[in-house]
Design an enzyme around this catalytic site. Sequence first.
Site, PDB file in Angstrom:
ATOM      1  N   LYS A   1       0.830  -1.213   0.000  1.00 37.54           N
ATOM      2  CA  LYS A   1       0.000   0.000   0.000  1.00 37.54           C
ATOM      3  C   LYS A   1       0.857   1.254   0.000  1.00 37.54           C
ATOM      4  O   LYS A   1       0.511   2.242  -0.648  1.00 37.54           O
ATOM      5  CB  LYS A   1      -0.966   0.009   1.195  1.00 37.54           C
ATOM      6  CG  LYS A   1      -2.117  -0.967   1.030  1.00 37.54           C
ATOM      7  CD  LYS A   1      -3.292  -0.671   1.942  1.00 37.54           C
ATOM      8  CE  LYS A   1      -4.430  -1.647   1.684  1.00 37.54           C
ATOM      9  NZ  LYS A   1      -5.514  -1.526   2.639  1.00 37.54           N
TER      10      LYS A   1
ATOM     11  N   LYS B   1      -4.556 -11.233  -6.201  1.00 37.99           N
ATOM     12  CA  LYS B   1      -5.720 -11.375  -5.332  1.00 37.99           C
ATOM     13  C   LYS B   1      -6.841 -10.454  -5.808  1.00 37.99           C
ATOM     14  O   LYS B   1      -6.578  -9.305  -6.172  1.00 37.99           O
ATOM     15  CB  LYS B   1      -5.276 -10.979  -3.915  1.00 37.99           C
ATOM     16  CG  LYS B   1      -6.364 -10.962  -2.874  1.00 37.99           C
ATOM     17  CD  LYS B   1      -5.876 -10.333  -1.581  1.00 37.99           C
ATOM     18  CE  LYS B   1      -6.194  -8.849  -1.542  1.00 37.99           C
ATOM     19  NZ  LYS B   1      -7.001  -8.396  -0.411  1.00 37.99           N
TER      20      LYS B   1
ATOM     21  N   LYS C   1     -10.579  -4.821  -3.867  1.00 38.62           N
ATOM     22  CA  LYS C   1     -11.524  -3.706  -4.038  1.00 38.62           C
ATOM     23  C   LYS C   1     -10.871  -2.528  -4.721  1.00 38.62           C
ATOM     24  O   LYS C   1     -11.523  -1.751  -5.398  1.00 38.62           O
ATOM     25  CB  LYS C   1     -12.003  -3.236  -2.653  1.00 38.62           C
ATOM     26  CG  LYS C   1     -12.947  -4.192  -2.004  1.00 38.62           C
ATOM     27  CD  LYS C   1     -13.552  -3.595  -0.768  1.00 38.62           C
ATOM     28  CE  LYS C   1     -12.571  -3.612   0.382  1.00 38.62           C
ATOM     29  NZ  LYS C   1     -13.200  -3.304   1.681  1.00 38.62           N
TER      30      LYS C   1
HETATM   31  P1  ATP Z   1      -8.971  -5.152  -0.812  1.00 42.46           P
HETATM   32  O1  ATP Z   1      -7.581  -5.708  -0.749  1.00 42.46           O
HETATM   33  O2  ATP Z   1      -9.914  -6.063  -1.526  1.00 42.46           O
HETATM   34  O3  ATP Z   1      -8.998  -3.746  -1.316  1.00 42.46           O
HETATM   35  P2  ATP Z   1      -8.922  -5.524   1.965  1.00 42.46           P
HETATM   36  O4  ATP Z   1      -8.527  -6.966   1.986  1.00 42.46           O
HETATM   37  O5  ATP Z   1      -7.838  -4.568   2.210  1.00 42.46           O
HETATM   38  O6  ATP Z   1      -9.617  -5.125   0.619  1.00 42.46           O
HETATM   39  P3  ATP Z   1     -11.329  -5.685   3.671  1.00 42.46           P
HETATM   40  O7  ATP Z   1     -12.395  -5.258   2.792  1.00 42.46           O
HETATM   41  O8  ATP Z   1     -11.390  -5.130   5.034  1.00 42.46           O
HETATM   42  O9  ATP Z   1      -9.937  -5.239   3.130  1.00 42.46           O
HETATM   43  O10 ATP Z   1     -11.347  -7.261   3.738  1.00 42.46           O
HETATM   44  C1  ATP Z   1     -12.441  -7.891   4.316  1.00 42.46           C
HETATM   45  C2  ATP Z   1     -12.180  -9.356   4.406  1.00 42.46           C
HETATM   46  O11 ATP Z   1     -12.163  -9.918   3.093  1.00 42.46           O
HETATM   47  C3  ATP Z   1     -10.842  -9.727   5.043  1.00 42.46           C
HETATM   48  O12 ATP Z   1     -11.059 -10.788   5.950  1.00 42.46           O
HETATM   49  C4  ATP Z   1      -9.998 -10.168   3.887  1.00 42.46           C
HETATM   50  O13 ATP Z   1      -9.039 -11.140   4.258  1.00 42.46           O
HETATM   51  C5  ATP Z   1     -11.030 -10.759   2.948  1.00 42.46           C
HETATM   52  N1  ATP Z   1     -10.605 -10.717   1.546  1.00 42.46           N
HETATM   53  C6  ATP Z   1     -10.246  -9.618   0.838  1.00 42.46           C
HETATM   54  N2  ATP Z   1      -9.927  -9.941  -0.431  1.00 42.46           N
HETATM   55  C7  ATP Z   1     -10.065 -11.295  -0.531  1.00 42.46           C
HETATM   56  C8  ATP Z   1      -9.877 -12.252  -1.588  1.00 42.46           C
HETATM   57  N3  ATP Z   1      -9.501 -11.873  -2.796  1.00 42.46           N
HETATM   58  N4  ATP Z   1     -10.118 -13.551  -1.324  1.00 42.46           N
HETATM   59  C9  ATP Z   1     -10.528 -13.961  -0.096  1.00 42.46           C
HETATM   60  N5  ATP Z   1     -10.727 -13.111   0.942  1.00 42.46           N
HETATM   61  C10 ATP Z   1     -10.500 -11.810   0.750  1.00 42.46           C
END
Ligand code: ATP
Length: 332
Positions: free
Chosen positions: A113, A194, A197
């Site tokens: 990040k 991965k 969002k």
């Molecule tokens: P992103 O990386 O998608 O922008 P993030 O992981 O930083 O978002 P959150 O939205 O808070 O943040 O994640 C919510 C939950 O979703 C967490 O438990 C995270 O581990 C899970 N998660 C996020 N992306 C994935 C993925 N691609 N596959 C499985 N679980 C995921």
Amino acid sequence: MTKARVFSGVQPTGHLHIGNYLGAIQNFVRLQHDYECIFCVVDLHAVTVYQEPAELRAKIREIAALFIACGIDPKVATLMVQSSVSGHAELGWLLTCVTPLGWLERMTQYKDKSAKQETIGSGLLNYPVLMAADILLYQAKIVPVGDDQSQHLELTRDIAQRFNSLYGDTFTVPATKLPTHGARVMGLDDPEKKMSKSATGTGHAIGLLDDLAQAKKKIMRATTDSNPAVDFDPGAKNPMGAGVRNLLGIYQAFSGASNDEMQAQFAGLRYGDLKKKVAEMVAQSLEPIQARYREVISGNLDEILRAGSDRILPVANETVRLTKERMGVYAP
Ligand code: ATP
Ligand code: LTN
């Protein structure tokens, strides 16, 4: 017997996608009846990178409504917003003081990040300490998350253990709970990354609130490999690529099918037909979530969230009091 406590959080940034659902929220729904669950919209984490204020306010409600739409019952589990309970920030500071800088600089999410930011706020570095505070504040035993959060959970355990050895047993050391399938859903356009969002690209992620026809199209256009059909044999001349594995993983995580059932349904199937089945499964799973979301978003969400934080406030206050007392900070 009292139930063990579960805590997890989701950031109100971007739109929730099927990775968030399969990696985390589906497990929240499964755990809610067997544990004392707290599910939190972590708005203080969101502001570690700039958020447009009006958008952030709307996103907080959107995530809370999606929790309910996905099947979390606010009468059974506690739904709350992080910033409503000041103990998160307060414990975050106290734990910052016992966390070596090197531990934070090693975090891969921080490295990724911060590489994308022009100026790096110190909140981004401290992000995992606040996450540790979220969990330790409620003495949670189990934390359901996707695989990308495993490193942060390890750090949480390290912080808890360091505090406990410095000041005496204070915090429960929590365990990570990954889902059996869907712990790491990959991008449809690039199965090496991965699903995220924050990624751009219209074919990358399927949002929980995406138009279903569009969602199906994204799956039909997903990157696969040059094989014609599904071949589960790992010793095959051209073993199945990451894109096909991802599509099968998505199907399995939504359907709950066993490995044998997956083999029986998909072995030898052409990729076009595989995609059709996955697209149908995803659309069929998202439809009821979207219908429920439309009801919930216009309902009494703020009341639900306030009741949630009121309900768990005494637990948070007690942990902050105990932590202060242990550290010798003024806690009359
Ligand atoms: P992103 O990386 O998608 O922008 P993030 O992981 O930083 O978002 P959150 O939205 O808070 O943040 O994640 C919510 C939950 O979703 C967490 O438990 C995270 O581990 C899970 N998660 C996020 N992306 C994935 C993925 N691609 N596959 C499985 N679980 C995921
Ligand atoms: N860092 C997590 C969100 C998060 C969280 C938590 C998850 C904040 N606090 C406590 C579990 C427990 C993320 O980015 N997915």
